[in-house]
Motif scaffolding. Sequence first.
Motif, PDB file in Angstrom:
ATOM      1  N   CYS A   1       1.065   5.322  -8.789  1.00 25.94           N
ATOM      2  CA  CYS A   1       0.646   4.013  -9.297  1.00 25.94           C
ATOM      3  C   CYS A   1      -0.841   3.776  -9.075  1.00 25.94           C
ATOM      4  O   CYS A   1      -1.439   2.897  -9.704  1.00 25.94           O
ATOM      5  CB  CYS A   1       1.454   2.902  -8.620  1.00 25.94           C
ATOM      6  N   PHE A   2      -1.429   4.542  -8.170  1.00 26.08           N
ATOM      7  CA  PHE A   2      -2.835   4.345  -7.816  1.00 26.08           C
ATOM      8  C   PHE A   2      -3.706   5.508  -8.266  1.00 26.08           C
ATOM      9  O   PHE A   2      -4.842   5.647  -7.833  1.00 26.08           O
ATOM     10  CB  PHE A   2      -2.951   4.152  -6.302  1.00 26.08           C
ATOM     11  N   GLY A   3      -3.158   6.364  -9.133  1.00 22.19           N
ATOM     12  CA  GLY A   3      -3.922   7.493  -9.635  1.00 22.19           C
ATOM     13  C   GLY A   3      -3.262   8.810  -9.260  1.00 22.19           C
ATOM     14  O   GLY A   3      -2.210   8.843  -8.611  1.00 22.19           O
TER      15      GLY A   3
ATOM     16  N   ALA B   1       1.975   5.063   0.377  1.00 20.27           N
ATOM     17  CA  ALA B   1       1.965   4.038  -0.667  1.00 20.27           C
ATOM     18  C   ALA B   1       3.317   3.351  -0.777  1.00 20.27           C
ATOM     19  O   ALA B   1       3.401   2.134  -0.993  1.00 20.27           O
ATOM     20  CB  ALA B   1       1.579   4.672  -2.004  1.00 20.27           C
TER      21      ALA B   1
ATOM     22  N   LEU C   1       3.774  -0.638   0.066  1.00 16.09           N
ATOM     23  CA  LEU C   1       4.143  -1.548  -1.012  1.00 16.09           C
ATOM     24  C   LEU C   1       5.455  -2.259  -0.736  1.00 16.09           C
ATOM     25  O   LEU C   1       5.546  -3.485  -0.832  1.00 16.09           O
ATOM     26  CB  LEU C   1       4.225  -0.775  -2.335  1.00 16.09           C
TER      27      LEU C   1
ATOM     28  N   CYS D   1       6.116   0.492  -8.754  1.00 20.99           N
ATOM     29  CA  CYS D   1       4.761  -0.043  -8.553  1.00 20.99           C
ATOM     30  C   CYS D   1       4.766  -1.497  -8.090  1.00 20.99           C
ATOM     31  O   CYS D   1       3.696  -2.069  -7.847  1.00 20.99           O
ATOM     32  CB  CYS D   1       3.948   0.078  -9.837  1.00 20.99           C
TER      33      CYS D   1
ATOM     34  N   ASP E   1       5.399  -4.253  -9.692  1.00 24.53           N
ATOM     35  CA  ASP E   1       4.785  -5.215 -10.608  1.00 24.53           C
ATOM     36  C   ASP E   1       5.796  -6.106 -11.307  1.00 24.53           C
ATOM     37  O   ASP E   1       5.465  -6.834 -12.230  1.00 24.53           O
ATOM     38  CB  ASP E   1       3.941  -4.480 -11.647  1.00 24.53           C
TER      39      ASP E   1
ATOM     40  N   ASP F   1       7.687   2.797 -14.680  1.00 24.15           N
ATOM     41  CA  ASP F   1       6.675   3.154 -13.683  1.00 24.15           C
ATOM     42  C   ASP F   1       6.753   4.643 -13.358  1.00 24.15           C
ATOM     43  O   ASP F   1       7.768   5.300 -13.610  1.00 24.15           O
ATOM     44  CB  ASP F   1       6.891   2.351 -12.397  1.00 24.15           C
TER      45      ASP F   1
END
Length: 858
Positions: A540-542, A590, A594, A525, A527, A533
Amino acid sequence: MKRYSRALPGRQPGLALAAAIAALTTGAPALAQEENVNEIIVTVRQRAESIEDVPGAVVNFAADDIKRLGLERARDFVNQTPGVSIVQTSAEVGDSQVNIRGINGARDAETNYALVIDGILMTNPSALNREYTNLQSFQVFKGPQGAIYGRNAAAGAFIINTQEPGQDAGGALRLSVAEDDTKVLTGNIGGGVTDTLRLGLTGTYRDSDGYYNNDFAAFEGRDTSIVDYFESWDLSARAIWEPTDKVKVDTKFRYGEVDAASIAFNSVFHIPSLVGLLENGFGFPADVAAGANENVNGHNFKFDNNIIPTNNQESTEFSVKVDYDLGFADLTAWGLYSNIENNLSADGTSGAFGFFFQEQRCRDTTAALNAAGYQLAPPQAIGPTPEFSVFGAYTPTSCDGTQFQERNQKDYSFEVRLASKSDQRLRWLGGLYYLDLQRDVAVNTGIDLDGSVAQTIYAGPSSNNPTEALVADRFDTNVYAVFGSVAYDLTDSIEASFALRYDREEREATSRVPTDAVTQFIDTCGDGGLGGDPINPGLCFGPLSDQDETFDQWQPKFSLTWDITDAITTYASVGVGFKSGGFNNQGSAATVNLFTNTALIYGDGNPADPDSWDGPFSEFAPVLISDKYDEETSTAYEVGAKGRFMDGRLRTEVAVFRTDVDDMQFFEFFVGGFGLLRVVSNIDEVELQGFELSGTFAATDWLNLFAGYSFVDSEIKKNTVRPDTVGNESPYTPEWTGNVGAQVTFPMTDTLDFIGGIDASFVGDTWFHVVQENDRPTGFSAAFGIGPANYTIAQRDAYGVVNLRAGIGADSWSVSAFVTNLLDENYLEEVIPAPEFGGSFISPGTQRRFGVEANFRF
């Protein structure tokens, strides 16, 4: 105009010799010919006709040609076909990248050709790469054939016909042995059971230790033949039932297995500024540091992977085809069930990114190899700890992790068509087609805890190979099509033909990734945490929602054929090609957004506002990958001429073509802090144009010569995914291809012949990615504050391969010696640039191999 003649043995490869152009353009008179001399009958337009009557470039390999030249697998035929090239078995047995006149097939998407075996349209991309035995002919029809064969025949068609079992009992056996413990055994037997029923059985077995050894396996004292070994077998049964002279039922069953290696690649780097950093900042010797910017063509291959690669495939096929003579027309109906399951496991690519550096076995294997003084290919180096090492992919440490990939496809298809008789002025055909297809695709990155790979798309945290990153989806497709064609003789010498097909594809994608599974080390993700994760960045977005889309296209083709004389035929055609759109593994967009766009280009800026981008390489455009890729359409124009001279002993062809492609589908390979990813994207506009020449010459009763050449000028006109690649060449497209050779059948006595053949195939310089003489930012660039990668030295150089065979034979047997790659040419099979990785993954071609072969007929 039409020549309805019986078929005699012969070979007509592609398009013409330069001599033909002069003859055609100067209006030189044709030499007298006898009726039906060396007539060649093909079935590329779903009916038997003379090859001269086909308005397009056709290559026909007859049974005698196949035996004399030792043609066995698809690449053997492709190498003798100008304008067609192939990349095969670099990654896995089911993976064949065919390029026809600049239009390429895409991994994980669709092929660019129709594959028809004994009148049945095969829909699985893995079906091409198999053993071909008992062949009657292998035909290649270049140019868009969607109007005839439908989905994915955008670049051409392969039409393969095997010999039916005869009424008289008999068979054949072939045994071949060669270097590298290579053995091939094929056989067939058949005959009549009753006056109306004939049965046949065919079997094949192939086994080889391959060409390349694993240095790390030798270091450990293990078997070294593990880089490209290959073993396969299959059995086929066929029944021909003709209850009346008007009905024929052709039933076939085939089962096969493959046990082979996979991912026979090395990784190389193309980061010019990394050379100075390694030499001046880290004290690397100059020759070692130079490996950070390496020309792919000068690489010395060294395989060090600690994971023994595997590739397993099981194939099951069953088909029934019925032909019914209605008197005024012929009715044909067939059904096919195909199930090909394919998976591979191999060493991973993760060591270069360091996300397993805190895993204990990674640290232990690095320290042990450093203490033993084990050397990697430059600029890689094993230090006392992973942090003080320089890793590429596929190292002998466990820091790479593992990879497991799955590509399974099961499909059911049916077709029915009604065709007029061929011996009339107006010839017509119409039909319906249906396909139900289910495909499972997955790519797994795992933790290497004991040097083995779990043969599953997901392994839990308590296993010996826990899954760290995963994309996995099921793709369901339903295809409906209606098609028809008419051909009309406007005069005795001019034919006009028109074909039209409508294809509709309904596609769905469903994620198979466990939603509650988390990583131990990978920060999917972005972060900044260590593990914890979801194993798919898209999560990570649903949740990953089911996807569905419908793609459809009308595919017309219009052709004119003119017999200028009995010996010279010209033609012109225009046609539309279509390859359906589809879905990438969910989470692909994604992942790229990212780990590439946000990390290197967007930074904390607003992706919608280029002026706000503040990443370390904000001057570069982002890579706009989507979880869905669009349909590919093309419009192709072709004019050509065919000639027969010197009583039919000289045959020539020439063609000029142009193809405009919209949304060309292109495969990309991404490697980064997320593991690895396979993605299909679209190139908005590509322009292709070129010409082909070829011909055959029966110099004497015992010597046949052949040659061919193709040139393709390709250019990317628009590319939204990577805008800086406009003006580059179409990927996987050699600038030119060519072949030349000879076949000999010289009578030594009344019963004994000298038989042999020599052939050479040539492939021009080839780019394998849209990124060519371009700079691209990489994760290494950001981590070390150095400049971007440059891919000028990632183009494969031109190469040529010569094969030779010679022996003696009689009516029922032959014995030959052969050598493949006679001059031991060093060449690259494939180059897969991964621009944001900072390098390429490259696979070597074949080496010289000697062998002997015996054939028996009974």
